[in-house]
Design a protein around this motif. Structure first.
Motif, short mmCIF file in Angstrom:
data_model
loop_
_atom_site.label_atom_id
_atom_site.label_comp_id
_atom_site.label_asym_id
_atom_site.label_seq_id
_atom_site.Cartn_x
_atom_site.Cartn_y
_atom_site.Cartn_z
N UNK A 1 0.79 -1.24 0.00
CA UNK A 1 0.00 0.00 0.00
C UNK A 1 0.82 1.28 0.00
N UNK A 2 1.94 1.23 -0.67
CA UNK A 2 2.68 2.46 -0.90
C UNK A 2 2.14 3.04 -2.21
N UNK A 3 1.89 4.35 -2.25
CA UNK A 3 1.36 4.92 -3.48
C UNK A 3 2.49 5.10 -4.51
N UNK A 4 2.62 4.10 -5.40
CA UNK A 4 3.61 4.14 -6.48
C UNK A 4 2.86 3.89 -7.79
N UNK A 5 3.45 4.24 -8.95
CA UNK A 5 2.82 3.85 -10.21
C UNK A 5 2.74 2.33 -10.26
N UNK A 6 1.59 1.78 -10.62
CA UNK A 6 1.45 0.32 -10.65
C UNK A 6 2.42 -0.28 -11.67
N UNK A 7 3.28 -1.23 -11.22
CA UNK A 7 4.24 -1.84 -12.15
C UNK A 7 3.56 -2.90 -13.01
N UNK A 8 3.61 -2.76 -14.33
CA UNK A 8 2.86 -3.65 -15.22
C UNK A 8 3.72 -4.81 -15.71
N UNK A 9 4.87 -4.50 -16.30
CA UNK A 9 5.73 -5.57 -16.80
C UNK A 9 7.15 -5.04 -16.94
N UNK A 10 8.13 -5.95 -16.85
CA UNK A 10 9.48 -5.51 -17.19
C UNK A 10 10.12 -6.57 -18.05
N UNK A 11 10.97 -6.14 -18.93
CA UNK A 11 11.69 -7.04 -19.82
C UNK A 11 13.04 -6.40 -20.10
N UNK A 12 14.09 -7.11 -19.72
CA UNK A 12 15.46 -6.61 -19.91
C UNK A 12 15.63 -5.20 -19.34
N UNK B 1 13.78 -2.54 -19.87
CA UNK B 1 12.55 -1.75 -20.05
C UNK B 1 11.53 -2.06 -18.96
N UNK B 2 10.95 -1.00 -18.39
CA UNK B 2 9.87 -1.16 -17.40
C UNK B 2 8.63 -0.46 -17.93
N UNK B 3 7.50 -1.15 -17.90
CA UNK B 3 6.23 -0.53 -18.23
C UNK B 3 5.44 -0.39 -16.94
N UNK B 4 4.95 0.83 -16.69
CA UNK B 4 4.18 1.05 -15.45
C UNK B 4 3.01 2.00 -15.71
N UNK B 5 2.15 2.08 -14.72
CA UNK B 5 1.03 2.99 -14.77
C UNK B 5 1.53 4.41 -15.07
N UNK B 6 0.84 5.08 -15.96
CA UNK B 6 1.20 6.47 -16.28
C UNK B 6 0.45 7.40 -15.34
N UNK B 7 1.18 8.31 -14.71
CA UNK B 7 0.55 9.27 -13.80
C UNK B 7 0.49 10.62 -14.52
N UNK B 8 -0.72 11.07 -14.80
CA UNK B 8 -0.90 12.32 -15.53
C UNK B 8 -2.12 12.24 -16.42
N UNK B 9 -2.29 13.22 -17.29
CA UNK B 9 -3.38 13.12 -18.26
C UNK B 9 -2.82 13.17 -19.68
N UNK B 10 -3.71 13.18 -20.66
CA UNK B 10 -3.27 13.11 -22.05
C UNK B 10 -2.30 14.22 -22.43
#
Ligand SMILES: Nc1ncnc2c1ncn2[C@@H]1O[C@H](COP(=O)(O)OP(=O)(O)OP(=O)(O)O)[C@@H](O)[C@H]1O
Ligand SMILES: [Mg+2]
Length: 255
Positions: free
Chosen positions: A127-138, A140-149
């Motif tokens: 329950x630490x407020x961090x961007x949700x980690x989605x996947x990582x490969x080598x 590269x990290x993909x995570x929740x984007x914080x912001x708007x369009x």
């Protein structure tokens, strides 16, 4: 990867990009292996389209992207060929005590990205407020984007929340959970590594974060607490010493 294949992939990845800064930021991180890694993430739907650069940092660049369902994501790509690393290499290479074969540089950077991902995962579970980690490969990290369009969330350095009481509450609870429940020391806590979105604090940048059993954990913990003291003072709180801040976190961790 064959050169033609690489060029074909790069031109496909670049096809939608017009912005010159963004192009430059991609060129910095797009060695052949990274292109292949992004391509695999595209094949599996984690990334549909890469977008503009959000940040060009010392070790990594961060980009806006959307996944297969058009949900925005943030893509952090660690540079394999950082000048930083090349610079360090000069010192390491000539030192007979340090024997890291050159090819292992890649492995070290992969481990770094993996560590950041794991730290985000553990933090999120606690329950630490961090961007949700989605996947990582080598690298590269993909995570929740914080912001708007239109804009990524501003840093706490650039923008103070309106409801400071609530922001501070949330921040202190997050950090109590990080240090005492997830048992992770951030090790680079500052107003540059906290995003403000919808008046709430998101803790980011956990590549260097460590567990308490690391030999430097206490040293970094005190550095973090000094930074937190400054942040709290800026937000109008009258904590006077890092020890008061530590006591506050411990109280929350127990409660
Ligand atoms: N999930 C996210 N959503 C939106 N913006 C993000 C996200 N993650 C990172 N950023 C942006 O990218 C910047 C760099 O991210 P981060 O601090 O993780 O990388 P870094 O390698 O430390 O970069 P630097 O060397 O500049 O510190 C952040 O300051 C923030 O502006
Ligand atoms: Mg940072």
């Amino acid at each position: 990867m064959k050169l033609e294949k690489y060029q074909e992939l790069v031109s496909r990845l670049f096809s939608g990009i017009r912005d010159a800064d963004t192009k430059k930021a991609y060129q910095e991180v797009f060695d052949a292996d990274t292109v292949a890694t992004i391509y695999k993430l595209m094949e599996s739907g984690y990334i549909k389209e890469l977008g503009n650069v959000i940040s060009t940092g010392k070790e990594a660049n961060v980009f806006y992207a959307v996944d297969e369902t058009d949900t925005p994501v943030a893509v952090k790509i660690y540079r394999i060929n950082t000048t930083e690393f090349r610079h360090l290499w000069k010192y390491i290479e000539g030192d007979p005590r340090v024997r890291i074969p050159k090819r292992n540089r890649r492995t070290i950077i992969y481990q770094w990205a993996r560590r950041e991902f794991k730290n985000l995962e553990t933090a999120h579970k606690h329950n630490v407020r961090v961007p949700f980690p989605i996947v990582h490969r080598k690298n590269v990290i993909v995570m929740e984007y914080i912001g708007n369009e239109n804009n990524p969330a501003p840093l706490l350095k650039e923008y103070l929340p309106e409801d400071r009481e609530n922001f501070v509450e949330d921040l202190l609870n997050s950090l109590a959970n990080l240090y005492y429940s997830a048992e992770i020391v951030h090790a680079d806590l500052s107003e540059y590594n906290i995003l403000v979105w919808e008046d709430l604090p998101y803790i980011i940048d956990m590549g260097q974060s460590m567990t308490w059993d690391h030999p430097l954990a206490y040293e970094f913990f005190y550095r973090d607490m000094n930074q937190l003291l400054k942040i709290l003072q800026k937000l109008g709180k009258d904590y006077k010493t890092p020890h008061e801040v530590i006591a506050e976190l411990r109280r929350r961790a127990k409660g």
